[in-house]
Scaffold this motif. Structure first.
Motif, PDB file in Angstrom:
ATOM      1  N   TYR A  77       0.858  -1.191   0.000  1.00 55.91           N
ATOM      2  CA  TYR A  77       0.000   0.000   0.000  1.00 55.91           C
ATOM      3  C   TYR A  77       0.891   1.237   0.000  1.00 55.91           C
ATOM      4  CZ  TYR A  77      -3.450   3.491   1.011  1.00 55.91           C
ATOM      5  OH  TYR A  77      -4.240   4.598   0.904  1.00 55.91           O
ATOM      6  N   CYS A  78       0.575   2.191  -0.876  1.00 57.25           N
ATOM      7  CA  CYS A  78       1.413   3.389  -0.943  1.00 57.25           C
ATOM      8  C   CYS A  78       0.566   4.591  -1.330  1.00 57.25           C
ATOM      9  CB  CYS A  78       2.533   3.192  -1.972  1.00 57.25           C
ATOM     10  SG  CYS A  78       3.745   4.529  -1.886  1.00 57.25           S
ATOM     11  N   SER A  79       0.767   5.683  -0.605  1.00 54.02           N
ATOM     12  CA  SER A  79      -0.044   6.879  -0.882  1.00 54.02           C
ATOM     13  C   SER A  79       0.629   7.790  -1.911  1.00 54.02           C
ATOM     14  CB  SER A  79      -0.306   7.636   0.425  1.00 54.02           C
ATOM     15  OG  SER A  79       0.914   7.871   1.086  1.00 54.02           O
ATOM     16  N   HIS A  80       1.803   7.408  -2.410  1.00 57.40           N
ATOM     17  CA  HIS A  80       2.445   8.242  -3.430  1.00 57.40           C
ATOM     18  C   HIS A  80       1.838   7.999  -4.803  1.00 57.40           C
ATOM     19  CE1 HIS A  80       5.524  10.589  -1.526  1.00 57.40           C
ATOM     20  NE2 HIS A  80       5.939   9.550  -0.814  1.00 57.40           N
ATOM     21  N   GLN A  81       2.080   8.946  -5.691  1.00 54.55           N
ATOM     22  CA  GLN A  81       1.597   8.832  -7.066  1.00 54.55           C
ATOM     23  C   GLN A  81       2.801   8.838  -7.999  1.00 54.55           C
ATOM     24  OE1 GLN A  81      -1.337  11.833  -7.845  1.00 54.55           O
ATOM     25  NE2 GLN A  81      -2.847  10.820  -6.546  1.00 54.55           N
ATOM     26  N   CYS A  82       3.412   7.685  -8.134  1.00 50.83           N
ATOM     27  CA  CYS A  82       4.544   7.556  -9.054  1.00 50.83           C
ATOM     28  C   CYS A  82       3.991   6.937 -10.343  1.00 50.83           C
ATOM     29  CB  CYS A  82       5.637   6.699  -8.440  1.00 50.83           C
ATOM     30  SG  CYS A  82       6.270   7.429  -6.910  1.00 50.83           S
ATOM     31  N   ASN A  83       4.229   7.627 -11.444  1.00 52.26           N
ATOM     32  CA  ASN A  83       3.527   7.297 -12.684  1.00 52.26           C
ATOM     33  C   ASN A  83       3.947   5.977 -13.333  1.00 52.26           C
ATOM     34  OD1 ASN A  83       2.103   9.678 -12.493  1.00 52.26           O
ATOM     35  ND2 ASN A  83       3.671  10.849 -13.600  1.00 52.26           N
ATOM     36  N   TYR A  84       4.952   5.318 -12.765  1.00 49.45           N
ATOM     37  CA  TYR A  84       5.448   4.073 -13.346  1.00 49.45           C
ATOM     38  C   TYR A  84       5.148   2.864 -12.459  1.00 49.45           C
ATOM     39  CZ  TYR A  84       8.929   5.468  -9.957  1.00 49.45           C
ATOM     40  OH  TYR A  84       9.529   5.876  -8.794  1.00 49.45           O
ATOM     41  N   CYS A  85       4.531   3.107 -11.288  1.00 50.32           N
ATOM     42  CA  CYS A  85       4.477   2.065 -10.250  1.00 50.32           C
ATOM     43  C   CYS A  85       3.059   1.535 -10.058  1.00 50.32           C
ATOM     44  CB  CYS A  85       5.014   2.646  -8.936  1.00 50.32           C
ATOM     45  SG  CYS A  85       4.931   1.471  -7.580  1.00 50.32           S
ATOM     46  N   THR A  86       2.938   0.214  -9.988  1.00 56.04           N
ATOM     47  CA  THR A  86       1.615  -0.397  -9.829  1.00 56.04           C
ATOM     48  C   THR A  86       1.090  -0.291  -8.393  1.00 56.04           C
ATOM     49  OG1 THR A  86       2.747  -2.495  -9.511  1.00 56.04           O
ATOM     50  CG2 THR A  86       1.832  -2.079 -11.695  1.00 56.04           C
ATOM     51  N   ASN A  87       1.934   0.126  -7.454  1.00 53.30           N
ATOM     52  CA  ASN A  87       1.452   0.329  -6.072  1.00 53.30           C
ATOM     53  C   ASN A  87       0.908   1.741  -5.860  1.00 53.30           C
ATOM     54  OD1 ASN A  87       2.368  -2.218  -5.356  1.00 53.30           O
ATOM     55  ND2 ASN A  87       4.405  -1.457  -4.838  1.00 53.30           N
ATOM     56  N   ALA A  88       1.109   2.618  -6.838  1.00 55.51           N
ATOM     57  CA  ALA A  88       0.741   4.029  -6.661  1.00 55.51           C
ATOM     58  C   ALA A  88      -0.783   4.201  -6.673  1.00 55.51           C
ATOM     59  CB  ALA A  88       1.370   4.851  -7.783  1.00 55.51           C
ATOM     60  N   THR A  89      -1.242   5.238  -5.992  1.00 55.71           N
ATOM     61  CA  THR A  89      -2.693   5.461  -5.920  1.00 55.71           C
ATOM     62  C   THR A  89      -3.266   5.839  -7.282  1.00 55.71           C
ATOM     63  OG1 THR A  89      -2.212   7.707  -5.223  1.00 55.71           O
ATOM     64  CG2 THR A  89      -2.817   6.170  -3.495  1.00 55.71           C
ATOM     65  N   SER A 125       9.422  -1.424   0.889  1.00 54.90           N
ATOM     66  CA  SER A 125       8.005  -1.220   1.213  1.00 54.90           C
ATOM     67  C   SER A 125       7.430  -0.032   0.449  1.00 54.90           C
ATOM     68  CB  SER A 125       7.838  -0.963   2.718  1.00 54.90           C
ATOM     69  OG  SER A 125       6.464  -0.933   3.048  1.00 54.90           O
ATOM     70  N   GLY A 126       6.104  -0.072   0.274  1.00 53.72           N
ATOM     71  CA  GLY A 126       5.384   1.148  -0.043  1.00 53.72           C
ATOM     72  C   GLY A 126       5.328   1.990   1.226  1.00 53.72           C
ATOM     73  N   VAL A 127       4.933   3.245   1.105  1.00 52.87           N
ATOM     74  CA  VAL A 127       4.990   4.092   2.311  1.00 52.87           C
ATOM     75  C   VAL A 127       3.708   4.017   3.144  1.00 52.87           C
ATOM     76  CG1 VAL A 127       6.571   5.710   1.190  1.00 52.87           C
ATOM     77  CG2 VAL A 127       4.139   6.235   1.268  1.00 52.87           C
ATOM     78  N   LEU A 160      12.510   4.732   3.466  1.00 58.66           N
ATOM     79  CA  LEU A 160      11.383   5.263   2.684  1.00 58.66           C
ATOM     80  C   LEU A 160      11.578   6.747   2.419  1.00 58.66           C
ATOM     81  CD1 LEU A 160       8.424   3.431   4.459  1.00 58.66           C
ATOM     82  CD2 LEU A 160       9.745   2.735   2.454  1.00 58.66           C
ATOM     83  N   PRO A 161      11.111   7.226   1.261  1.00 59.38           N
ATOM     84  CA  PRO A 161      11.237   8.661   0.982  1.00 59.38           C
ATOM     85  C   PRO A 161      10.577   9.472   2.087  1.00 59.38           C
ATOM     86  CG  PRO A 161       9.818   7.559  -0.646  1.00 59.38           C
ATOM     87  CD  PRO A 161      10.433   6.499   0.188  1.00 59.38           C
ATOM     88  N   GLY A 162      11.293  10.462   2.601  1.00 62.07           N
ATOM     89  CA  GLY A 162      10.733  11.318   3.655  1.00 62.07           C
ATOM     90  C   GLY A 162      10.908  10.754   5.054  1.00 62.07           C
ATOM     91  N   LEU A 182      16.835   6.624  -5.700  1.00 64.02           N
ATOM     92  CA  LEU A 182      16.798   7.930  -6.370  1.00 64.02           C
ATOM     93  C   LEU A 182      15.705   7.959  -7.420  1.00 64.02           C
ATOM     94  CD1 LEU A 182      20.400   8.942  -7.475  1.00 64.02           C
ATOM     95  CD2 LEU A 182      18.859  10.324  -6.117  1.00 64.02           C
ATOM     96  N   GLU A 183      15.596   6.880  -8.151  1.00 67.07           N
ATOM     97  CA  GLU A 183      14.657   6.675  -9.271  1.00 67.07           C
ATOM     98  C   GLU A 183      14.946   7.573 -10.471  1.00 67.07           C
ATOM     99  OE1 GLU A 183      13.373   4.091  -8.538  1.00 67.07           O
ATOM    100  OE2 GLU A 183      11.907   4.065  -6.915  1.00 67.07           O
ATOM    101  N   ALA A 184      15.117   8.894 -10.253  1.00 59.63           N
ATOM    102  CA  ALA A 184      15.291   9.816 -11.383  1.00 59.63           C
ATOM    103  C   ALA A 184      16.660  10.475 -11.322  1.00 59.63           C
ATOM    104  CB  ALA A 184      14.203  10.887 -11.334  1.00 59.63           C
ATOM    105  N   THR A 196       4.041  13.411  -6.356  1.00 57.85           N
ATOM    106  CA  THR A 196       4.046  13.594  -4.900  1.00 57.85           C
ATOM    107  C   THR A 196       5.433  13.580  -4.266  1.00 57.85           C
ATOM    108  OG1 THR A 196       3.658  11.227  -4.725  1.00 57.85           O
ATOM    109  CG2 THR A 196       1.727  12.652  -4.519  1.00 57.85           C
ATOM    110  N   LYS A 197       6.410  12.937  -4.911  1.00 56.99           N
ATOM    111  CA  LYS A 197       7.736  12.835  -4.274  1.00 56.99           C
ATOM    112  C   LYS A 197       8.571  14.063  -4.567  1.00 56.99           C
ATOM    113  CE  LYS A 197       8.992   8.452  -5.287  1.00 56.99           C
ATOM    114  NZ  LYS A 197       9.722   7.195  -5.328  1.00 56.99           N
ATOM    115  N   ASN A 198       9.178  14.598  -3.516  1.00 60.57           N
ATOM    116  CA  ASN A 198      10.046  15.762  -3.679  1.00 60.57           C
ATOM    117  C   ASN A 198      11.498  15.273  -3.717  1.00 60.57           C
ATOM    118  OD1 ASN A 198      11.877  17.956  -2.808  1.00 60.57           O
ATOM    119  ND2 ASN A 198       9.966  19.132  -2.766  1.00 60.57           N
TER     120      ASN A 198
END
Ligand code: SF4
Length: 395
Positions: A77-89, A125-127, A160-162, A182-184, A196-198
């Protein structure tokens, strides 16, 4: 390699119940959370022939041993919105969500460790709804393993990020290795990849915490990181610039690369998949910098005018640009030998040791030192002769 199917079968057969009835693992949960780590790379050994399969993965310990790790998410479960990830909201085909409890994860890890299936745990983990809550759960897992069960196995914890500085510090106290993805390659690419990720505060700042804690608190768990290659149309030059920063300024031990693969239901589902060879070429230039200690100015010769690495051996490309005259192994410096394709640090040292005792007159002598003659011969002058079959010197 022990597959997720096999681990799930062991769970069904109640093989993870050795710590009591509380440890009863749902095979579907085990599969989903294992599958969720498919794109988390923990060693650069995967390839089309040895893919980065979920389940039990291989990594390397501090002393260079290849070790088997149980690789899983704590929660998908993850509340982030990463455009490549199937766990993203924002993924329209998000799978059912599962979470372990620390006790469950401890039970699985210990059972598999005691049965000699694994030598440690790779926990990502997802966050969840809140990164602090999930970090705390992940740390509780590691705490129970280390403190209650005196677990001596290897632990790799994702930060986890943050995550807070205090959680990061405890992760470094409990784990053999920590990492934050890092991802990017830059903040602008990250803003395209995630809404959502800074980049600065969620990731780079956390990397700096780890770097500073390593020295101020004398915590030996080093950090690694990972990049998704080609998700945001960045060029290899941008990636390599970021990699140089990571090695020089952050002090990461390793950078891992994962070629972007579009996932159904994600906003990036129609983006082009990246070829595996792009990942391989990045690993090769990374190796030239990290192990061969090539100067970045030398490595840039491997990139084309668009800042991309062609699908060709970068060391060969660099040698064609920079090796002006055939190299005589009897007088060349270590650096000159290392520039020759087919000669690595070990064979370069062996050549220098051998020529102190005798003059090197034949290719066979070099081959016996580990030199890959087919690749090296065009760049060498042996016994006063250079390889006449090569076109490149006359080109
Ligand atoms: S933070 Fe990680 S798990 Fe969450 S959506 Fe982004 S990539 Fe996926």
């Amino acid at each position: 390699m022990v597959s997720l199917e096999k681990i799930a079968r062991l769970a069904q057969e109640s093989r993870f119940d050795s710590l009591g009835p509380a440890v009863c693992v749902d095979p579907e949960k085990l599969s989903s959370l294992g599958e969720g780590t498919r794109y988390d790379v923990c060693a650069s050994t995967h390839s089309p022939r040895s893919p980065n399969l979920p389940g039990i993965c291989h990594s390397f310990s501090h002393d260079g041993r290849c070790i088997s790790l149980f690789k899983t998410l704590y929660t998908n479960y993850c509340s982030h919105q990463c455009n490549y990830c199937t766990n993203a909201t924002n993924c329209s085909r998000r799978a059912a969500t599962f979470s372990y409890t620390p006790q469950e994860l401890v039970g699985i890890t210990l059972s598999m460790y005691r049965a000699n299936y694994i030598e440690g745990l790779f926990l990502s983990s997802g966050v969840g709804r809140n990164e602090d809550h999930i970090m705390e759960r992940m740390l509780e897992t590691a705490r129970i393993l280390r403190q209650k069960h005196c677990f001596q196995g290897y632990i790799h914890l994702k930060v986890l990020p943050g995550a807070s500085r205090s959680h990061i510090q405890e992760a470094m106290e409990l784990a053999d290795r920590v990492s934050i993805n890092l991802e990017a390659a830059s903040a602008s690419h990250m803003s395209e990849m995630s809404t959502t990720k800074n980049y600065e505060s969620d990731i780079l700042q956390r990397q700096r915490y780890i770097r500073d804690l390593e020295t101020s608190e004398n915590l030996p768990a080093g950090q690694t990181t990972q990049l998704v290659v080609g998700a945001s149309k960045e060029c290899d030059e941008e990636i390599f610039n970021r990699v140089l920063y990571e090695y020089k300024e952050i002090g990461v031990r390793r950078v891992y690369y994962s070629a972007f693969s579009p996932q159904d239901g994600t906003p990036f589902q129609n983006r082009e998949p990246q070829p595996q060879w792009r990942e391989v070429r990045l690993y090769q230039v990374d190796w030239l910098f990290r192990v061969y200690h090539f100067h970045p100015q030398e490595i840039w010769h491997a990139f084309d005018e668009n800042g991309l690495l062609p699908n060709a051996d970068p060391k060969m490309t660099i040698a064609r640009e920079l090796v002006d005259l055939p190299v005589d192994p009897n007088i060349a410096t270590y650096r000159e030998l290392l520039m020759v394709p087919g000669i690595g640090p070990r064979s370069a040292k062996r050549i220098i040791a051998l020529r102190k005792r005798q003059t090197i007159l034949r290719k066979a002598e070099l081959a016996s030192l580990g030199v890959r003659i087919k690749r090296a011969a065009p760049f060498l002058k042996i016994g006063g002769w250079r390889d006449a079959t090569l076109q490149m010197w006359s080109a």
